[in-house]
Design a protein around this motif. Structure first.
Motif, short mmCIF file in Angstrom:
data_model
loop_
_atom_site.label_atom_id
_atom_site.label_comp_id
_atom_site.label_asym_id
_atom_site.label_seq_id
_atom_site.Cartn_x
_atom_site.Cartn_y
_atom_site.Cartn_z
N ASP A 28 -1.12 -5.54 5.25
CA ASP A 28 -2.13 -6.36 4.57
C ASP A 28 -1.59 -7.78 4.56
O ASP A 28 -0.47 -8.01 4.09
N PRO B 44 -7.72 -6.31 2.59
CA PRO B 44 -8.08 -5.84 3.94
C PRO B 44 -7.95 -4.34 4.19
O PRO B 44 -8.92 -3.70 4.59
N LEU B 45 -6.77 -3.76 3.99
CA LEU B 45 -6.59 -2.33 4.31
C LEU B 45 -7.50 -1.45 3.47
O LEU B 45 -8.16 -0.55 3.99
N TRP C 82 -7.53 -12.96 7.54
CA TRP C 82 -7.01 -11.80 6.79
C TRP C 82 -7.16 -10.57 7.66
O TRP C 82 -8.03 -10.50 8.53
N LYS D 281 -4.39 -3.77 -6.80
CA LYS D 281 -3.38 -3.96 -5.78
C LYS D 281 -2.24 -4.87 -6.23
O LYS D 281 -2.42 -5.79 -7.00
N ALA E 20 -5.49 -6.11 8.24
CA ALA E 20 -4.61 -5.02 7.82
C ALA E 20 -3.58 -4.67 8.90
O ALA E 20 -2.62 -3.97 8.62
N ASN F 98 0.83 -1.21 0.00
CA ASN F 98 0.00 0.00 0.00
C ASN F 98 0.87 1.26 0.00
O ASN F 98 2.04 1.20 0.36
#
Length: 335
Positions: free
Chosen positions: A66, A126-127, A88, A329, A90, A43
């Motif tokens: 993540d 996730p994030l 899962w 991503k 972040a 990220n």
């Protein structure tokens, strides 16, 4: 355990900016679960911290926010997970990150991994999912049944935008306007559910007028907030709501006063950093989105897989992310 860390804030071209290292495997206590990491994603927070957050003392700084993996050990106070669960999350800005074979995470910010996705596919989400969900429903307080309103998402083709557009399309009745500047990203946004896509290289107010689009009730700025600030003031509907997630050096809210526009900042790490009373909401959000993925409502935003988790591949991922040209991503998997 294997990990990737740094001791100095260096440009990504420097081989020492991220290095392969060995660390002791941590032990789970309290509400922590120890996760064997299978895949991670990268990220903007990663390269911003790597380039700008000094390391205290002579310790290695391990970042990464993540991950997907398997619970290998649980603390005495853990009640939400057991050994063997696929998860899962972040993670927590104040603790060692996911660039490692094993990571300790508070169970209240961990969710059940979508069973229909591979570890790599799930790691992309996730994030960005938590950021998008919190922005829409916690900060802007978007309702799920108002079909008369519009939302403008600036920089919508990146990681957060790719999931925010999907959530808005599937869970609300909003008219969704995204911004992009390339044919590839424009097509991507339309595939994800954007009702219209305008070019953020032009004046946004003129783009809305050109395509006869309504003044948005909600505006979300995912990047370039300083650059677009004047246009946002001009185009947003009176009594609208504006939210942003990036890091403008300065931001003056006073131009919004005449329109009585409320301004909202979303920072996904707030709940874990301050151990807020509603910290477990991130567990709930991740579980809800996991169900939405498994029933086909939401899809992964994986853009590219950069291979195994090591310093060389992470340096490549950081370098590409810093160009600002990523679609979806970037993920890495396995050690």
């Amino acid at each position: 355990m294997k990990a990737i860390g740094y001791k100095e804030n260096l440009p990504i071209e420097d081989v020492n900016s991220l290095q392969d290292i060995e660390l002791n495997t941590p032990k789970a206590t309290g509400k922590d679960v120890l996760v064997e990491i299978k895949a991670i994603s990268v990220n903007p927070a990663d390269y911003k911290v790597r380039a700008g957050m000094p390391v205290e003392g002579n310790d290695w700084k391990v970042i990464g926010w993540d991950a997907t993996g398997i619970v290998k050990e649980v603390g005495d106070d853990v009640s939400l997970f057991k050994v063997g669960d696929e998860v899962w999350y972040a993670g927590d800005f104040t603790r060692p990150g996911s660039y490692a074979q094993y990571q300790l995470v508070d169970e209240r910010i961990v969710g059940k991994k979508p069973s229909s996705l591979s570890y790599a596919e799930a790691a992309a989400l996730p994030l960005t999912t938590l950021t998008a969900w919190e922005m829409l429903f916690d900060r802007l307080q978007v309702t799920t049944d108002d079909a008369s309103k519009s939302i403008l998402v600036i920089g919508a083709a990146g990681g957060v935008g790719s999931i925010l557009v999907q959530l808005a399309k599937k869970l609300t009745k909003l008219n969704i306007i995204g911004t992009a500047s390339r044919e590839e990203t424009t097509a991507w946004l339309k595939e994800l559910g954007a009702d219209a896509v305008i070019n953020h290289r032009n004046k946004l107010s003129e783009e809305l007028e050109k395509y006869k689009l309504p003044a948005p009730d909600y505006v979300v700025s995912l990047n370039g907030t300083e650059q677009h600030a004047d246009e946002i003031v001009k185009l947003i509907k009176p009594q609208g709501r504006f939210g942003f997630i990036d890091d403008p050096k300065t931001f003056n809210v006073m131009p919004f006063k005449a329109k009585a526009v409320s301004t909202h900042i979303e920072f996904m790490f707030t709940r874990s950093m301050f151990r807020t009373e509603d910290m477990i909401e991130q567990h709930n959000i991740l579980n809800e989105v996991s169900s939405l993925i498994d029933n086909g409502t939401i899809k992964t935003t994986l853009g590219e897989n950069f291979g195994v988790i090591n310093a060389e591949n992470l340096r490549k991922a950081h370098a590409f992310l810093e160009t600002g040209k990523a679609k979806g991503k970037i993920v890495l998997e396995g050690f």
